[in-house]
Design a protein around this motif. Structure first.
Motif, PDB file in Angstrom:
ATOM      1  N   THR A  75       0.883  -1.164  -0.057  1.00  0.00           N
ATOM      2  CA  THR A  75      -0.001  -0.039   0.095  1.00  0.00           C
ATOM      3  C   THR A  75       0.821   1.377   0.002  1.00  0.00           C
ATOM      4  OG1 THR A  75      -1.713  -1.058   1.227  1.00  0.00           O
ATOM      5  CG2 THR A  75      -1.891   1.331   1.350  1.00  0.00           C
ATOM      6  N   LYS A  76       1.932   1.261   0.740  1.00  0.00           N
ATOM      7  CA  LYS A  76       2.717   2.344   0.958  1.00  0.00           C
ATOM      8  C   LYS A  76       3.490   2.659  -0.609  1.00  0.00           C
ATOM      9  CE  LYS A  76       4.263   2.078   5.677  1.00  0.00           C
ATOM     10  NZ  LYS A  76       5.266   1.910   6.659  1.00  0.00           N
ATOM     11  N   ALA A  77       3.793   1.477  -1.470  1.00  0.00           N
ATOM     12  CA  ALA A  77       4.580   1.910  -2.702  1.00  0.00           C
ATOM     13  C   ALA A  77       3.442   2.138  -3.692  1.00  0.00           C
ATOM     14  CB  ALA A  77       5.066   0.546  -2.892  1.00  0.00           C
ATOM     15  N   VAL A  78       2.212   1.696  -3.729  1.00  0.00           N
ATOM     16  CA  VAL A  78       1.282   1.832  -4.500  1.00  0.00           C
ATOM     17  C   VAL A  78       0.916   3.442  -4.434  1.00  0.00           C
ATOM     18  CG1 VAL A  78      -1.262   1.799  -4.865  1.00  0.00           C
ATOM     19  CG2 VAL A  78      -0.007  -0.122  -4.707  1.00  0.00           C
ATOM     20  N   LEU A  79       0.581   4.005  -2.933  1.00  0.00           N
ATOM     21  CA  LEU A  79       0.490   5.415  -2.747  1.00  0.00           C
ATOM     22  C   LEU A  79       1.496   6.336  -3.168  1.00  0.00           C
ATOM     23  CD1 LEU A  79      -1.545   4.962   0.559  1.00  0.00           C
ATOM     24  CD2 LEU A  79      -2.394   5.130  -1.606  1.00  0.00           C
ATOM     25  N   ALA A  80       2.825   5.938  -3.106  1.00  0.00           N
ATOM     26  CA  ALA A  80       3.943   6.673  -3.433  1.00  0.00           C
ATOM     27  C   ALA A  80       4.072   6.816  -4.905  1.00  0.00           C
ATOM     28  CB  ALA A  80       5.262   6.160  -2.932  1.00  0.00           C
ATOM     29  N   SER A  81       3.622   5.697  -5.680  1.00  0.00           N
ATOM     30  CA  SER A  81       3.495   5.469  -7.122  1.00  0.00           C
ATOM     31  C   SER A  81       2.360   6.450  -7.700  1.00  0.00           C
ATOM     32  CB  SER A  81       3.135   4.200  -7.649  1.00  0.00           C
ATOM     33  OG  SER A  81       3.115   4.143  -8.994  1.00  0.00           O
ATOM     34  N   ILE A  82       1.153   6.479  -7.072  1.00  0.00           N
ATOM     35  CA  ILE A  82       0.123   7.348  -7.181  1.00  0.00           C
ATOM     36  C   ILE A  82       0.743   8.945  -7.103  1.00  0.00           C
ATOM     37  CG2 ILE A  82      -2.039   8.263  -6.288  1.00  0.00           C
ATOM     38  CD1 ILE A  82      -2.719   5.196  -5.760  1.00  0.00           C
ATOM     39  N   ASP A  83       1.309   9.238  -6.005  1.00  0.00           N
ATOM     40  CA  ASP A  83       1.755  10.746  -5.791  1.00  0.00           C
ATOM     41  C   ASP A  83       2.623  10.822  -7.131  1.00  0.00           C
ATOM     42  OD1 ASP A  83       0.604  11.387  -3.528  1.00  0.00           O
ATOM     43  OD2 ASP A  83       2.562  10.644  -2.128  1.00  0.00           O
ATOM     44  N   GLU A  84       3.746  10.102  -7.502  1.00  0.00           N
ATOM     45  CA  GLU A  84       4.458  10.468  -8.492  1.00  0.00           C
ATOM     46  C   GLU A  84       3.552  10.550  -9.895  1.00  0.00           C
ATOM     47  OE1 GLU A  84       7.397   7.283  -8.849  1.00  0.00           O
ATOM     48  OE2 GLU A  84       7.993   7.469  -6.783  1.00  0.00           O
ATOM     49  N   LEU A  85       2.851   9.452 -10.305  1.00  0.00           N
ATOM     50  CA  LEU A  85       2.038   9.744 -11.540  1.00  0.00           C
ATOM     51  C   LEU A  85       1.140  11.087 -11.653  1.00  0.00           C
ATOM     52  CD1 LEU A  85       0.990   6.077 -11.887  1.00  0.00           C
ATOM     53  CD2 LEU A  85       2.695   7.181 -13.077  1.00  0.00           C
ATOM     54  N   LEU A  86       0.505  11.300 -10.457  1.00  0.00           N
ATOM     55  CA  LEU A  86      -0.348  12.566 -10.280  1.00  0.00           C
ATOM     56  C   LEU A  86       0.579  13.805 -10.575  1.00  0.00           C
ATOM     57  CD1 LEU A  86      -2.658  11.838  -7.639  1.00  0.00           C
ATOM     58  CD2 LEU A  86      -3.285  12.061  -9.911  1.00  0.00           C
ATOM     59  N   ALA A  87       1.639  13.755  -9.944  1.00  0.00           N
ATOM     60  CA  ALA A  87       2.733  14.959 -10.293  1.00  0.00           C
ATOM     61  C   ALA A  87       3.103  14.987 -11.666  1.00  0.00           C
ATOM     62  CB  ALA A  87       3.823  14.845  -9.248  1.00  0.00           C
ATOM     63  N   LYS A  88       3.299  13.771 -12.389  1.00  0.00           N
ATOM     64  CA  LYS A  88       3.614  13.981 -13.540  1.00  0.00           C
ATOM     65  C   LYS A  88       2.507  14.347 -14.551  1.00  0.00           C
ATOM     66  CE  LYS A  88       6.369  10.401 -15.465  1.00  0.00           C
ATOM     67  NZ  LYS A  88       6.637   9.119 -15.822  1.00  0.00           N
ATOM     68  N   ALA A  89       1.224  14.209 -14.196  1.00  0.00           N
ATOM     69  CA  ALA A  89       0.143  14.557 -14.828  1.00  0.00           C
ATOM     70  C   ALA A  89      -0.247  16.097 -14.724  1.00  0.00           C
ATOM     71  CB  ALA A  89      -0.951  13.739 -14.590  1.00  0.00           C
ATOM     72  N   GLY A  90       0.363  16.689 -13.626  1.00  0.00           N
ATOM     73  CA  GLY A  90       0.289  18.084 -13.211  1.00  0.00           C
ATOM     74  C   GLY A  90      -0.912  18.207 -12.299  1.00  0.00           C
ATOM     75  N   SER A  91      -1.108  17.167 -11.196  1.00  0.00           N
ATOM     76  CA  SER A  91      -2.162  17.218 -10.065  1.00  0.00           C
ATOM     77  C   SER A  91      -1.469  16.758  -8.966  1.00  0.00           C
ATOM     78  CB  SER A  91      -3.236  16.279 -10.638  1.00  0.00           C
ATOM     79  OG  SER A  91      -4.264  16.439  -9.921  1.00  0.00           O
ATOM     80  N   ASP A  92      -2.409  16.450  -7.948  1.00  0.00           N
ATOM     81  CA  ASP A  92      -1.666  15.894  -6.550  1.00  0.00           C
ATOM     82  C   ASP A  92      -2.972  15.273  -5.972  1.00  0.00           C
ATOM     83  OD1 ASP A  92      -3.175  17.764  -4.699  1.00  0.00           O
ATOM     84  OD2 ASP A  92      -1.942  19.372  -5.744  1.00  0.00           O
ATOM     85  N   LYS A  93      -2.578  14.682  -4.911  1.00  0.00           N
ATOM     86  CA  LYS A  93      -3.690  13.978  -3.955  1.00  0.00           C
ATOM     87  C   LYS A  93      -4.841  14.452  -3.704  1.00  0.00           C
ATOM     88  CE  LYS A  93      -0.928  13.613   0.044  1.00  0.00           C
ATOM     89  NZ  LYS A  93      -0.035  12.578   0.815  1.00  0.00           N
ATOM     90  N   THR A  94      -4.715  16.112  -3.589  1.00  0.00           N
ATOM     91  CA  THR A  94      -5.914  16.767  -3.106  1.00  0.00           C
ATOM     92  C   THR A  94      -7.028  16.606  -4.104  1.00  0.00           C
ATOM     93  OG1 THR A  94      -5.032  18.822  -3.832  1.00  0.00           O
ATOM     94  CG2 THR A  94      -4.478  18.120  -1.438  1.00  0.00           C
ATOM     95  N   LYS A  95      -6.660  16.429  -5.296  1.00  0.00           N
ATOM     96  CA  LYS A  95      -7.670  16.470  -6.607  1.00  0.00           C
ATOM     97  C   LYS A  95      -8.171  15.236  -6.931  1.00  0.00           C
ATOM     98  CE  LYS A  95      -5.481  20.506  -7.818  1.00  0.00           C
ATOM     99  NZ  LYS A  95      -4.622  21.363  -9.061  1.00  0.00           N
ATOM    100  N   ILE A  96      -7.917  14.121  -5.975  1.00  0.00           N
ATOM    101  CA  ILE A  96      -8.305  12.966  -6.493  1.00  0.00           C
ATOM    102  C   ILE A  96     -10.039  13.021  -6.179  1.00  0.00           C
ATOM    103  CG2 ILE A  96      -8.712  10.420  -5.766  1.00  0.00           C
ATOM    104  CD1 ILE A  96      -5.736  10.565  -4.804  1.00  0.00           C
ATOM    105  N   LEU A  97     -10.594  12.608  -7.248  1.00  0.00           N
ATOM    106  CA  LEU A  97     -12.114  12.211  -7.406  1.00  0.00           C
ATOM    107  C   LEU A  97     -12.612  10.788  -6.823  1.00  0.00           C
ATOM    108  CD1 LEU A  97     -12.381  13.646 -10.791  1.00  0.00           C
ATOM    109  CD2 LEU A  97     -12.758  14.994  -8.779  1.00  0.00           C
TER     110      LEU A  97
END
Length: 114
Positions: free
Chosen positions: A39-61
């Motif tokens: 879970t920690k690895a997945v969430l770190a990956s999500i943070d990286e991918l969202l940053a690459k897309a120009g977003s962050d976890k505060t914008k997860i729908l």
């Protein structure tokens, strides 16, 4: 209509952006690791991918979480709760599923806004 794909592979793209919505491919952690570590690895990956897309976890729908065993729900939630920004929690569903290999214990699918 605008569609942009990032990290395109032969089977899937890691990120697809349609207009102002970001769709991430399902993320998994290190095979064989504990639910906590995956879970920690997945969430770190999500943070990286969202940053690459120009977003962050505060914008997860929306978050869709698949667990190989619902008995690990509390273990996964302990990591999730420490990571998710309060006041910006997404719509979320969690279910049990047979994942790609028995070594995967959690997979998370994210939809976010730009």
């Amino acid at each position: 209509m605008t569609i942009r794909r990032i990290d395109v592979g032969p089977r899937m793209s890691d990120i697809v952006i349609h207009n102002n919505t970001i769709y991430l491919a399902g993320q998994v952690g290190t095979p064989g690791a504990s639910v906590t570590e995956q879970t920690k690895a997945v969430l770190a990956s999500i943070d990286e991918l969202l940053a690459k897309a120009g977003s962050d976890k505060t914008k997860i729908l929306q978050a869709i979480i698949w667990l190989a065993d619902m008995n690990t729900f509390g273990e996964m939630n302990a990591v999730w709760d420490a990571w998710v920004p309060q006041g910006h929690t997404p719509a979320r569903a969690t279910g049990e599923a047979k994942l790609a290999t028995p070594d995967y214990k959690v997979e998370i699918i994210i939809t976010a806004a730009l």
